[in-house]
Each structure stands twice: as C-alpha cells, then as structure tokens.
Enzyme design. Structure first.
Site, PDB file in Angstrom:
ATOM      1  N   TRP A 187       0.937  -1.206   0.081  1.00 42.56           N
ATOM      2  CA  TRP A 187       0.036  -0.005  -0.053  1.00 42.56           C
ATOM      3  C   TRP A 187       0.722   1.472  -0.171  1.00 42.56           C
ATOM      4  CZ3 TRP A 187      -4.991   1.736   0.498  1.00 42.56           C
ATOM      5  CH2 TRP A 187      -5.372   3.036   1.286  1.00 42.56           C
ATOM      6  N   ASN A 226      -0.121   5.847   0.108  1.00 42.47           N
ATOM      7  CA  ASN A 226      -0.889   6.924   0.074  1.00 42.47           C
ATOM      8  C   ASN A 226       0.055   8.279  -0.418  1.00 42.47           C
ATOM      9  OD1 ASN A 226      -0.928   6.014   2.912  1.00 42.47           O
ATOM     10  ND2 ASN A 226      -1.549   8.220   3.111  1.00 42.47           N
ATOM     11  N   ASP A 227      -0.008   9.319   0.345  1.00 40.00           N
ATOM     12  CA  ASP A 227       0.602  10.577   0.059  1.00 40.00           C
ATOM     13  C   ASP A 227       1.936  10.555  -0.343  1.00 40.00           C
ATOM     14  OD1 ASP A 227      -1.765  10.649   1.604  1.00 40.00           O
ATOM     15  OD2 ASP A 227      -0.769  12.222   3.196  1.00 40.00           O
ATOM     16  N   GLN A 245       3.944   7.574   1.655  1.00 40.41           N
ATOM     17  CA  GLN A 245       3.448   6.791   2.726  1.00 40.41           C
ATOM     18  C   GLN A 245       3.267   5.317   2.313  1.00 40.41           C
ATOM     19  OE1 GLN A 245       1.652   8.303   6.041  1.00 40.41           O
ATOM     20  NE2 GLN A 245       3.770   9.075   5.411  1.00 40.41           N
ATOM     21  N   TRP A 258      -3.870   0.205   4.279  1.00 45.80           N
ATOM     22  CA  TRP A 258      -3.175   1.435   5.187  1.00 45.80           C
ATOM     23  C   TRP A 258      -2.994   1.062   6.725  1.00 45.80           C
ATOM     24  CZ3 TRP A 258      -3.755   3.727   9.888  1.00 45.80           C
ATOM     25  CH2 TRP A 258      -3.040   4.909  10.073  1.00 45.80           C
ATOM     26  N   SER A 271       2.967  12.008   7.068  1.00 48.73           N
ATOM     27  CA  SER A 271       3.402  12.813   5.949  1.00 48.73           C
ATOM     28  C   SER A 271       4.130  13.926   6.439  1.00 48.73           C
ATOM     29  CB  SER A 271       2.158  13.423   5.232  1.00 48.73           C
ATOM     30  OG  SER A 271       1.667  12.166   4.367  1.00 48.73           O
ATOM     31  N   ARG A 284      -0.785  17.872  11.821  1.00 47.85           N
ATOM     32  CA  ARG A 284       0.379  17.027  11.040  1.00 47.85           C
ATOM     33  C   ARG A 284       0.498  17.619   9.642  1.00 47.85           C
ATOM     34  NH1 ARG A 284      -4.666  14.128  11.558  1.00 47.85           N
ATOM     35  NH2 ARG A 284      -5.863  14.010   9.515  1.00 47.85           N
ATOM     36  N   ASP A 285       1.463  16.982   9.110  1.00 46.91           N
ATOM     37  CA  ASP A 285       1.601  17.069   7.662  1.00 46.91           C
ATOM     38  C   ASP A 285       2.479  18.287   7.352  1.00 46.91           C
ATOM     39  OD1 ASP A 285       0.227  14.890   7.341  1.00 46.91           O
ATOM     40  OD2 ASP A 285      -1.422  15.968   6.683  1.00 46.91           O
ATOM     41  N   GLU A 294      -5.936  18.303   5.541  1.00 38.67           N
ATOM     42  CA  GLU A 294      -4.688  17.564   5.396  1.00 38.67           C
ATOM     43  C   GLU A 294      -3.587  18.129   4.436  1.00 38.67           C
ATOM     44  OE1 GLU A 294      -5.926  13.477   7.034  1.00 38.67           O
ATOM     45  OE2 GLU A 294      -6.203  13.458   5.013  1.00 38.67           O
TER      46      GLU A 294
END
Ligand code: FRU
Length: 486
Positions: free
Chosen positions: A31, A33-34, A50, A58, A91, A161-162, A214
């Site tokens: 998997w 993601n970002d 990610q 996830w 992230s 976050r991020d 996000e």
C-alpha cells in the site's frame, strides 16, 4: 485430448501487475498513499511516500522511497524512514539545508532534512497523539537518522500534522505549514535552524465545508503574461460536506513570511477553487529545491481516494501517483486559475499513432481540438465489446467539461465511487482542447491546456477499446492519438 477455446482477450496479467500503469509511479508491492518529502538534490528527483511494508491496506506507515533522473522512470529504493515502537511516520516534507543552518551536516555536503509527523494510535490509556519530528541524511536520502531532540513540536494534540517546509528568502527564515486537521485550519511557523519553531499565524477554516484539513503547501507562482506573482495555499479536505469524497482546495493571496492574506471575493470571503475536478487527486505537494535554471514549480498527488482505496482491485500493489505536473497561474476573466500540465518529460515520451492501444498495456493520449465549442457538445466515448464504457467531453448547454465512469468496470456501485463529474469552462471562445492521458486504470483529463483537470481511476476490462465521438456534423474537430514508450 482436450481442446482449449481461444481466448477473446489477452491472458490476464499476473496479479502483481494487474492494472499497473506504465507512466505513473506505483510501488512494487503493498500500500502507498501521500507523496512525501519531494526534493531535488544532486541530479535526482526524490519521491518519498506513505508506505505500509506489511500489506495492501493502510497501516504501519513508513516513508517509502524512489528516485528518478527524469520524473518518469522511478527506481524504488529501500524504506527511508521506518515506524518504530508503534510510532508511525506520517506525511511531511524535505529540504536541502544548503548552509547547514541546522548544524546537522557532516561538514562536507549539505544535509537533507526531513520534517514529518510522528503518529501514535489511540490506546486504552491515551488518545491518538501527533508531533513534528526531524530526520537527516548525509548520503542523498539513502540512510536517515532520527534527530535525538525529537519531537520538535508537541502541543499534545490528536490532529496536528503534515509539515511542509520551505526557505523564504525575503525574511531569511524557514517556514513550516501544518494542519490542525480536525479544526480545519493551517498554522504557519518559522525557524532559523529547522529545529526551533515559533508560531506565526493561522489560516482557515475557509472554502468548501467538510471535515479534516490535510497536507498543506504554500508557494509563489508568476501570473502568466504579467510581472505579478501570487502565493498559492493548498490543503486537502478528507470529506467534502456530507459526501464520501475528498478534494484539494486552493487559495490565492499574499505571504510576508508570517501571515497568508487571501484574495477576497465580493462577499469578503477567501477566493478558492478545487485544484482537480475529479475524484482521485489527493495530498499533492510540490518539489523543493528545483534548480533556478529549471524554474518550474512541480507537484504530484496520490491518485486515489481514501474512501474507496482499500477496495481498488489492483492485486499485490495498491496506490499510484499522478503524473508530475508543472504549475502556472493564469487570469481568466476576473479570476485566477491554477494551470496544470503534465511535465514536458512525460510529453517527450509520446509518439503519434493512428489507433488506440489496448488499455492495460501502455499509456496513451487522446487529444481533441474543437474549433467552435459554442456550436454544440462533444462526447468522447471509449467502449469495450462487453458493454463497458468511459465517457468524457464538453457539454455546451452547461458550458462544462465532464467525465462519466458509470460503466467503467470494477468498483461501480461502491457507495463512494461517484460516477459523474463536471467542471465549468471558464475559458472563453475557441478552440476548446481536451487531452486525455489513459494509462491502464488511470485517466487524467487536461481541459483547455490545463485550466481544468480531472484525475480518475477506473478499472476497465482488458483489451482495446473503440473510440466514438459525437459532435454536431459541421463542427470542425481535430483528433490525434499518441502512444507512450518508456
Ligand atoms: C492524508 C493523510 C495525512 C497523514 C497520512 C497518513 O492522506 O491522512 O494527513 O499524514 O495520510 O498516512
């Protein structure tokens, strides 16, 4: 002796390559993601992401890593920053610390600095917890050391976050954007050394209603055909309104190193628009440290949607990135629009062909140019013998581009897999251009040279589709097709 009926379709690709695009980055397995930590350094484009090394859902987030010298061919490298003791690596971003402001260099080369969110899941005795942390690398991002003084920022929050960090030359400061996700706002911090951060200001809530901001970004772009520039603040919205979909929001304004001052509309509200009118463009961030002689601002997004990503039928890998896109700003009528185009490195891989290629075999581009869009609608239909179809085009009555994926294969009927999308055409007059890049299960539609873009997943049958175009008889149309060789 048994006879084997001839197959009407090519043999299914092995599970690991099911629906795997060629021009878009995908992980070898598991998997993603970002996109994270996008940075250009020593001739390499770095793409961290990610990554769950333990499966196709996830969880256990690490930073995976890939590098490229041309933004198209990616070499996947070992994990860059790993989860430890149930502290996941969420992230964040990377910068080159050219002048060793952090003091974390090795005395010879500038260090790469990663700022990321450390995340722990809720436990019986403690809620979820997110803090900002730093890691550094002395060997072009291959090995990373987590900073001994982590966390850099701990406000005891569940949704914080991020971090996206960049150097702001006029104030000679590092700037960090973060989101207080559950409250739908972004915070701006500043620092002289990437380690000690001071709060400057906040921006939001603003724009579309929904839940969870996000992955922020903030950068300055020139406005086409003028000497002016504008700052673009971007955030993603995990759930838009009450709907089970996500979106990417853009605001334009001024930034003085401390505060983002948005351009306002007639009602005194921040002007905003969606960066992408499709369902599968999320968590995009832009590359740091692109050399000035290149001069581009380039970003890439996760080409998926959290609301159905776990159900995407791609076998042993799950998650793709969009094509890297070069960004610009154009004034169209009284508004500013973000203009997005596939990077020229992708364009260079396209060669003209006379027919469509099988989907699942390679990337292809369909370009349509209509001389008099005011004269009627144009509908482009890709269809397969089994009744599957994918439509896109321009609806003159609504003055809008659209995508229809209601018979496009797997995931139809999933409660979050929306089937019809539209976006207004702001460009006046002619010609109208539509450029669709189809790469296995991905479709990116660039309308009027990137003034509107749609990013979509669809999971079509194997094989070569047929193409039908419906348009008024007297409309002047020019159709061209390209195949992509990489
Ligand atoms: C967005 C996001 C980020 C977070 C990461 C975790 O897709 O939820 O806010 O850092 O994914 O994987």
């Amino acid at each position: 002796m048994a006879t084997i009926a001839p197959s009407t379709q090519p043999a299914p690709a092995d599970d690991c390559n099911r629906f795997r695009p060629t021009l878009h980055f995908t992980p070898k397995s598991n998997w993603i993601n970002d996109p994270n930590g996008l940075v250009y350094f020593a001739g390499e484009w770095h793409l961290f992401f990610q990554y769950n090394p333990f499966g196709t859902r996830w969880g256990h987030m690490h930073w995976g890593h890939a590098v490229s010298t041309d933004l198209i061919h990616w070499e996947e490298l070992p994990i860059a920053i790993a989860e430890e003791n149930d502290h996941m690596i969420f992230s964040g971003s990377c910068v080159v610390d050219w002048f060793n402001t952090s003091g974390l260099g090795d005395g010879t080369n500038p260090p790469l600095i990663a700022l990321y969110t450390d995340h722990t899941e809720p436990r019986a005795d403690a809620p979820q917890h997110q803090t900002q942390c730093l890691a550094y690398s002395h060997d072009k991002g291959r090995n990373w050391t987590k900073y001994g003084g982590n966390p850099l920022l701990d406000e005891g929050r569940e949704h914080f976050r991020d971090p996206k960090v960049f150097w702001h030359a006029p104030s000679a400061r590092w700037i960090m954007l973060l989101v207080r996700s559950a409250e739908n706002f972004a915070c701006i911090y500043q620092s002289s050394n990437l380690i000690d951060w001071d709060y400057s200001s906040k921006f939001g809530p603003a724009g579309a209603d929904g839940h969870l901001w996000e992955c922020p970004d903030l950068f300055e772009l020139p406005i086409d055909g003028s000497d002016e520039t504008r700052w673009v603040l971007k955030v993603d919205l995990f759930t838009v309104g009450g709907e089970k979909r996500s979106a990417c929001l853009l605001y334009f304004g001024q930034f003085d190193g401390k505060t983002f001052l948005p351009d306002l509309d007639a009602e005194g509200q921040p002007r905003w628009h969606y960066a992408d009118a499709g369902s599968d463009f999320y968590a995009a961030i832009s590359w740091s440290d692109i050399p000035p002689d290149d001069g581009r601002r380039i970003w890439i997004g996760w080409m998926n949607c959290h609301h159905y990503a776990p159900e995407t039928p791609t076998g042993a890998w799950r998650g793709a990135m969009t094509l890297p896109r070069a960004l610009g700003l154009r004034r169209i009528g009284d508004r500013l629009r973000l203009i997005q185009q596939p990077v020229r490195e992708a364009e260079a891989k396209m060669t003209p062909v006379t027919a469509l290629c099988p989907v699942n075999v390679g990337a292809q581009r369909i370009d349509l140019r209509c001389k008099q869009p005011q004269d009627g609608s144009v509908d482009i239909d890709l269809h397969w013998p089994q009744g599957y179809r994918l439509g896109f085009g321009y609806n003159a009555a609504e003055n809008a581009y659209y995508i229809k994926r209601s018979a496009s294969g797997s995931l139809i009927g999933h409660e979050s897999f929306q089937e019809y999308f539209r976006a207004e055409r702001f460009v006046d007059g002619s010609p109208l251009t539509l450029s669709a890049i189809i790469d296995s299960c991905t479709l990116e539609l660039f309308c009027d040279d990137g003034a509107q873009v749609f990013s979509h997943l669809f999971f079509p049958p194997l094989g070569t589709p047929e193409l039908t175009i419906h348009a008024p008889d007297d409309m002047e149309l020019k159709l061209s097709r390209c195949a992509c060789k990489i």
